[in-house]
Design a protein around this motif. Structure first.
Motif, PDB file in Angstrom:
ATOM      1  N   ALA A 600       0.863  -1.182   0.000  1.00  0.00           N
ATOM      2  CA  ALA A 600       0.000   0.000   0.000  1.00  0.00           C
ATOM      3  C   ALA A 600       0.898   1.229   0.000  1.00  0.00           C
ATOM      4  CB  ALA A 600      -0.917   0.006   1.225  1.00  0.00           C
ATOM      5  N   ASN A 601       0.619   2.147  -0.887  1.00  0.00           N
ATOM      6  CA  ASN A 601       1.429   3.354  -1.012  1.00  0.00           C
ATOM      7  C   ASN A 601       0.569   4.577  -0.773  1.00  0.00           C
ATOM      8  OD1 ASN A 601       2.583   5.708  -2.805  1.00  0.00           O
ATOM      9  ND2 ASN A 601       4.299   4.365  -2.317  1.00  0.00           N
ATOM     10  N   VAL A 602       0.971   5.394   0.191  1.00  0.00           N
ATOM     11  CA  VAL A 602       0.303   6.657   0.474  1.00  0.00           C
ATOM     12  C   VAL A 602       1.381   7.723   0.599  1.00  0.00           C
ATOM     13  CG1 VAL A 602      -1.199   7.950   2.039  1.00  0.00           C
ATOM     14  CG2 VAL A 602      -1.550   5.479   1.724  1.00  0.00           C
ATOM     15  N   SER A 603       1.346   8.708  -0.261  1.00  0.00           N
ATOM     16  CA  SER A 603       2.329   9.806  -0.228  1.00  0.00           C
ATOM     17  C   SER A 603       3.756   9.262  -0.245  1.00  0.00           C
ATOM     18  CB  SER A 603       2.104  10.693   0.998  1.00  0.00           C
ATOM     19  OG  SER A 603       0.791  11.207   1.040  1.00  0.00           O
ATOM     20  N   ASP A 604       3.991   8.254  -1.073  1.00  0.00           N
ATOM     21  CA  ASP A 604       5.307   7.622  -1.220  1.00  0.00           C
ATOM     22  C   ASP A 604       5.777   6.890   0.037  1.00  0.00           C
ATOM     23  OD1 ASP A 604       5.574   8.432  -3.862  1.00  0.00           O
ATOM     24  OD2 ASP A 604       6.436  10.357  -3.299  1.00  0.00           O
ATOM     25  N   TYR A 605       4.877   6.659   0.965  1.00  0.00           N
ATOM     26  CA  TYR A 605       5.180   5.826   2.127  1.00  0.00           C
ATOM     27  C   TYR A 605       4.565   4.456   1.854  1.00  0.00           C
ATOM     28  CZ  TYR A 605       5.724   4.302   6.967  1.00  0.00           C
ATOM     29  OH  TYR A 605       6.085   3.613   8.096  1.00  0.00           O
ATOM     30  N   THR A 606       5.413   3.421   1.744  1.00  0.00           N
ATOM     31  CA  THR A 606       4.959   2.103   1.306  1.00  0.00           C
ATOM     32  C   THR A 606       5.030   1.102   2.455  1.00  0.00           C
ATOM     33  OG1 THR A 606       5.715   2.519  -0.949  1.00  0.00           O
ATOM     34  CG2 THR A 606       5.327   0.231  -0.326  1.00  0.00           C
ATOM     35  N   LEU A 633      17.037   0.457   4.735  1.00  0.00           N
ATOM     36  CA  LEU A 633      15.929   0.861   5.587  1.00  0.00           C
ATOM     37  C   LEU A 633      15.780  -0.083   6.779  1.00  0.00           C
ATOM     38  CD1 LEU A 633      13.057   1.790   3.092  1.00  0.00           C
ATOM     39  CD2 LEU A 633      14.382   3.340   4.537  1.00  0.00           C
ATOM     40  N   THR A 634      15.259   0.465   7.868  1.00  0.00           N
ATOM     41  CA  THR A 634      14.849  -0.334   9.009  1.00  0.00           C
ATOM     42  C   THR A 634      13.331  -0.391   9.009  1.00  0.00           C
ATOM     43  OG1 THR A 634      16.781   0.317  10.286  1.00  0.00           O
ATOM     44  CG2 THR A 634      14.899  -0.521  11.521  1.00  0.00           C
ATOM     45  N   ALA A 776       6.402  -2.022   7.944  1.00  0.00           N
ATOM     46  CA  ALA A 776       6.382  -0.579   7.692  1.00  0.00           C
ATOM     47  C   ALA A 776       7.789  -0.002   7.860  1.00  0.00           C
ATOM     48  CB  ALA A 776       5.424   0.117   8.654  1.00  0.00           C
ATOM     49  N   PRO A 777       8.227   0.848   6.939  1.00  0.00           N
ATOM     50  CA  PRO A 777       9.576   1.414   7.027  1.00  0.00           C
ATOM     51  C   PRO A 777       9.685   2.468   8.125  1.00  0.00           C
ATOM     52  CG  PRO A 777       8.422   2.355   5.166  1.00  0.00           C
ATOM     53  CD  PRO A 777       7.522   1.289   5.722  1.00  0.00           C
ATOM     54  N   LEU A 778      10.849   2.519   8.728  1.00  0.00           N
ATOM     55  CA  LEU A 778      11.142   3.503   9.763  1.00  0.00           C
ATOM     56  C   LEU A 778      11.737   4.735   9.088  1.00  0.00           C
ATOM     57  CD1 LEU A 778      10.938   3.509  12.895  1.00  0.00           C
ATOM     58  CD2 LEU A 778      13.355   2.896  12.941  1.00  0.00           C
ATOM     59  N   VAL A 779      11.085   5.882   9.249  1.00  0.00           N
ATOM     60  CA  VAL A 779      11.518   7.148   8.640  1.00  0.00           C
ATOM     61  C   VAL A 779      11.640   8.196   9.736  1.00  0.00           C
ATOM     62  CG1 VAL A 779      10.966   8.956   6.971  1.00  0.00           C
ATOM     63  CG2 VAL A 779      10.360   6.568   6.477  1.00  0.00           C
ATOM     64  N   ASN A 780      12.829   8.745   9.906  1.00  0.00           N
ATOM     65  CA  ASN A 780      13.061   9.749  10.960  1.00  0.00           C
ATOM     66  C   ASN A 780      12.659   9.224  12.331  1.00  0.00           C
ATOM     67  OD1 ASN A 780      14.009  11.736   9.126  1.00  0.00           O
ATOM     68  ND2 ASN A 780      11.899  12.333   8.653  1.00  0.00           N
ATOM     69  N   ILE A 802       0.188  11.157   4.069  1.00  0.00           N
ATOM     70  CA  ILE A 802       1.055  10.883   5.209  1.00  0.00           C
ATOM     71  C   ILE A 802       2.300  11.736   5.059  1.00  0.00           C
ATOM     72  CG2 ILE A 802       2.558   9.173   6.313  1.00  0.00           C
ATOM     73  CD1 ILE A 802       0.527   7.027   5.577  1.00  0.00           C
ATOM     74  N   ALA A 803       2.681  12.406   6.122  1.00  0.00           N
ATOM     75  CA  ALA A 803       3.928  13.166   6.148  1.00  0.00           C
ATOM     76  C   ALA A 803       4.671  12.826   7.427  1.00  0.00           C
ATOM     77  CB  ALA A 803       3.646  14.666   6.077  1.00  0.00           C
ATOM     78  N   ILE A 804       5.924  12.387   7.286  1.00  0.00           N
ATOM     79  CA  ILE A 804       6.745  12.028   8.433  1.00  0.00           C
ATOM     80  C   ILE A 804       7.969  12.938   8.443  1.00  0.00           C
ATOM     81  CG2 ILE A 804       8.028  10.212   9.615  1.00  0.00           C
ATOM     82  CD1 ILE A 804       6.327   8.166   8.203  1.00  0.00           C
ATOM     83  N   GLY A 805       8.053  13.796   9.439  1.00  0.00           N
ATOM     84  CA  GLY A 805       9.186  14.689   9.586  1.00  0.00           C
ATOM     85  C   GLY A 805       9.989  14.357  10.826  1.00  0.00           C
ATOM     86  N   ALA A 806      10.971  15.183  11.098  1.00  0.00           N
ATOM     87  CA  ALA A 806      11.811  14.951  12.275  1.00  0.00           C
ATOM     88  C   ALA A 806      11.013  15.069  13.566  1.00  0.00           C
ATOM     89  CB  ALA A 806      12.979  15.931  12.273  1.00  0.00           C
TER      90      ALA A 806
END
Length: 849
Positions: A600-606, A633-634, A776-780, A802-806
């Motif tokens: 599943a891809n939402v806002s380039d988060y897969t 990726l983790t 699910a990938p770990l981002v920031n 979905i937006a994942i920031g610092a």
């Protein structure tokens, strides 16, 4: 004297970057001969051109001319070589057209050709036959011993393979049901070879050393301008090659699909294998189907199951004869013969029944017509055995405008066209005329499209799936056997989904039970309800359960959709991993073992959804996921193998304090002693309570004093101590592409990875032997695992962005008005569950740090 055509391309593979593909086709001057090279290595040479017209074979052709050119079209830049030929009075030419990662081989007859059939017309027992005029032919001798073969062949287009002994012999004995041929080696290179047009009459055959494409052996003549084209597509990886091949064809035909309500909404089905399949289990009294459907609908409403439409199968219409052929496309009056039950099936008609069920529409079954049908003003074509008829292609659009109008008047919105393989193999006209079958299908589906009715193919040969490239109303196709054969039904579906989804349709696994193995009533038994439920949810086809009254697993059904019945689906359907067919014996999966992946891809988060079944031992790596994840990726993952609960996760349901009696069984100690040998050891009841309070995914806990052991669960149900009601772990994984875990599925599974969170890791000891992993990938430092009670936790049908920031995670959610949604988010501080209440218009915002 060699004309060299080379194509090098940079193919963008999502999350990977740039991969260089190299395909070369060398065409000999003044000849139809060619050679195919991959990465500079010879894969195939050609075999001589063969023509059959004027009732005889031709092998010696007069060369007229040859030309080459460069150009571009909607598919990209190409090099093309055209060679003109003449034999007797018949002129034709061959083309070799090379794009960046593909080549098209064509045989064209500007003035047509006569007496082209090499065989007598088939009867109901087909005889093997070779194509007539043949181009191209591939001599695979240089590589065949090193290659694996995949293809799709026969009814329902099941996959066959030389790698896993699914294919007992090479395909092509009947040669009118063959699908694309995939040839691949042990270093991830694969080519797909298939027809690119004339899908309904093309023939191709494969033997141990060669592959031949040509005109169908029963075709009697070729009209002026007849063109038959064969496509060769190259990519690295089985999934990339199959999906890329399909994208090439979709682009070639500018394929579109109509919007289809049946693929997006929860449904109830009465197809073969369903508990209420009134074709097999005849109604015992008049109006029984109508009364039962009304009871089911009332039950589902009370249970909070938002069923949005109902499917009625080969019993709903007036039928009597071979395989429930259609007398009239109107409700069954009953008492028509041995194939029907007593009295009318729907006494007040389908319109009134629909209105009594809050105007829920019908998905109505269709197969073929009885010879003595009620449509006496039309011309029909009889099958070879005088068992059934179909409308003559010249009248198809007019006829089906009327028939579909009958259905629409009964609140029908979708239909299933069944027995396509029997139709094709039994009606000569569809095989000996190059336009008849296409005209018949186009008239049928264009009239459905005009009335807003979507069409599902069923019992299809691969050629029907290919023809659907040109038919927007065909939105889905059965990718499995009927559910009556429940084992093969579920676990076969993702393999045929490779083909169906590549051609722009959604694969269907048919109906399924959510409990088993028995639901009473003298019906067949069905095992693996968990596996069937998950596979249906991840298929992207219809999700239609088919249980007896009061036998539905509410949690399984709710796990497929939101509160108003909108399906929560992935971005692409469940597909097998390439390693299933690996030529490396240490890597390949046994024929009885399966691993499938959806994403599943939402806002380039897969996020990835992995189903594993009957796996003794396998190490999952990045190369098994599709699209391929970025290296390094983790991931965070969770695993399911047990029934879900209905309660969800509610922070307020926990105890407000942990001042219980020390060293005693607490919080539902029923069944807690003796306890399963899992849980958290060396804890008092107060510590156990505190562990639950500190774990966002824990709702309830059990302390077993006799073993000084703590169990955490996600339900306040009194049976939470049963192993099959416990909750799977959520842990960070080692970075891919290193193996993520060791799966020992012949035992209760304990995934042994560093950093286990304090939660239950015991799984149900039942017949399922199936697990669902959400990865699910770990981002920031953050990862979104999504809704814990849904099979697809981060569905694009729920998450708009979905937006994942610092500093944290922001997301926009949609669903039913005022729906409450729990979302699991992994943060630098550990797991967190965010509770979101949607607005009156079904929108909401998630924000967490």
């Amino acid at each position: 004297d060699i004309l060299v055509m080379m194509a090098k391309s940079s193919v963008l593979i999502l999350f990977i970057g740039i991969v260089t593909a190299q395909l070369q086709v060398k065409v000999k001057s003044n000849s139809s001969s060619f050679s195919v090279y991959i990465d500079g290595e010879l894969w195939s040479t050609s075999l001589p051109l063969v023509g059959f017209f004027d009732a005889q074979y031709h092998h010696d052709f007069k060369f007229i001319s040859q030309s080459s050119a460069q150009g571009s079209d909607s598919l990209g830049c190409y090099n093309i070589t055209t060679t003109q030929w003449l034999v007797g009075s018949t002129a034709f030419y061959t083309e070799v057209k090379v794009y960046s990662a593909s080549a098209e081989f064509a045989m064209v007859f500007p003035n047509g050709a006569e007496r082209t059939n090499t065989t007598a017309f088939r009867t109901t027992t087909p005889q093997p036959a070779q194509p007539s005029s043949v181009f191209p032919s591939f001599d695979l001798t240089p590589k065949m011993a090193e290659l694996g073969v995949l293809t799709w062949s026969n009814t329902m287009s099941p996959i066959q393979s030389t790698a896993t002994q699914l294919l007992q012999d090479y395909p092509g004995a009947d040669n009118f049901d063959n699908g694309p041929i995939v040839l691949y080696d042990d270093v991830n290179r694969a080519v797909v070879i298939s027809p690119a047009d004339q899908f309904m009459t093309e023939h191709h055959t494969l033997n141990s050393s060669s592959l031949h494409f040509g005109v169908g052996s029963e075709v009697t003549s070729l009209p002026p301008g007849f063109r038959q084209t064969t496509l060769l597509y190259f990519a690295r990886g089985l999934t990339e090659s199959i999906l890329g091949w399909g994208q090439h064809l979709q682009h070639r035909y500018t394929t579109t699909r109509v919007a289809d309500f049946s693929l997006k909404q929860l449904s109830y089905w009465t197809d073969n294998g369903a508990f209420f399949y009134w074709y097999r289990y005849k109604p015992s009294y008049p109006n029984e189907p109508a009364e039962t459907l009304l009871k089911l609908d009332q039950q589902f409403k009370q249970q909070g199951l938002p069923v949005r439409y109902y499917q009625l199968d080969a019993y709903w219409y007036a039928c009597d004869g071979f395989n429930a052929c259609i007398q009239d496309f109107s409700p069954n009056p009953g008492n028509m013969g041995p194939t029907t039950g007593s009295g009318p099936y729907f006494r007040d008609g389908l319109v009134n029944l629909s209105q009594a069920m809050e105007s829920k529409p019908w998905h109505l079954y269709h197969n073929y017509f009885c010879p003595n049908n009620s449509y006496t003003n039309h011309t029909f074509v009889m099958d070879d055995g005088s068992r059934f008829v179909h409308i003559h292609p010249d009248e198809a659009e007019e006829f089906y405008s009327y028939v579909w109008g009958q259905g629409a008047a009964q609140n029908m919105f979708a239909t299933e066209l069944d027995y396509q393989s029997i139709t094709y193999s039994s009606i000569n006209l569809f095989r000996n005329n190059v336009t008849a079958a296409s005209l018949w299908l186009r008239g049928m589906t264009s009239s459905a499209e005009a009335l807003g009715i979507s069409v599902q193919w069923c019992m299809s040969y691969p050629r029907f799936l290919l023809e659907a490239l040109k038919l927007p109303a065909v939105t889905s196709a059965r990718a499995s056997t009927d559910f009556m054969w429940s084992y093969s039904n579920g676990f076969r579906m993702p393999y045929t989904a490779w083909l169906v989804s590549a051609l722009g349709m959604k694969p269907s696994k048919d109906n399924f039970w959510t409990t088993g193995p028995s639901q009473g009533g003298g019906r067949l038994t069905h095992t693996n309800p968990f596996a069937h439920s998950v596979i249906a949810a991840l298929s992207m086809g219809p999700v239609g359960f088919s249980d007896n009254l009061n036998m539905t697993n509410i949690e399984y059904v709710k796990a497929t959709c939101n509160a108003q019945g909108d399906l929560l689906q992935p971005s692409a359907p469940l597909l097998p991993i390439d390693a299933k067919f690996s030529l490396n014996a240490t890597r390949a999966l046994p024929a009885s073992s399966h691993i499938y992946v959806a994403h599943a891809n939402v806002s380039d988060y897969t996020t990835y959804y992995v189903i594993a079944s009957a796996i003794a031992k396998y190490r999952l790596g990045a190369s098994d996921l599709f699209p391929r994840p970025q290296a390094g990726l983790t991931f965070v993952y969770r695993e399911w193998s047990a029934p879900l609960n209905d309660t969800g996760i509610k922070e307020a349901s926990k105890q407000s304090s942990c001042n219980g009696q020390p060293n005693t069984d607490q919080q539902g100690g029923v069944d807690a002693s003796p306890c399963p040998p899992n849980g958290l050891p060396n804890m008092t009841s107060a510590q156990c309570c505190a562990a639950c309070q500190n774990n966002p995914i824990c709702e309830s806990w059990i302390h077993a004093n006799s073993e000084n052991r703590c169990f955490l669960a996600r339900s306040s149900n009194s049976t939470i101590s049963r192993p099959d009601r416990t909750y799977g772990c959520i842990v960070p994984l080692a970075p891919l592409p290193q193996p993520v875990s060791l799966w020992e599925m012949d035992q209760p599974l304990l995934v042994q990875t560093p950093g286990l969170s304090p939660c239950i890791t015991r799984f149900a000891n039942n017949t399922l032997a199936t697990k669902l992993y959400t990865i699910a990938p770990l981002v920031n430092g953050y990862a979104i695992l999504g809704e814990p009670t849904k099979f697809v936790g981060v569905s694009p049908d729920r998450f708009v962005s979905i937006a994942i920031g610092a500093g944290g995670v922001e997301a926009t959610l949609i669903g039913a008005p005022n729906e409450e949604v729990d979302v699991m988010v992994y943060t630098p501080m550990g797991m967190k569950v965010v509770h979101v209440i949607l607005s009156d218009v079904g929108e909401g915002q998630l924000s967490t740090s």
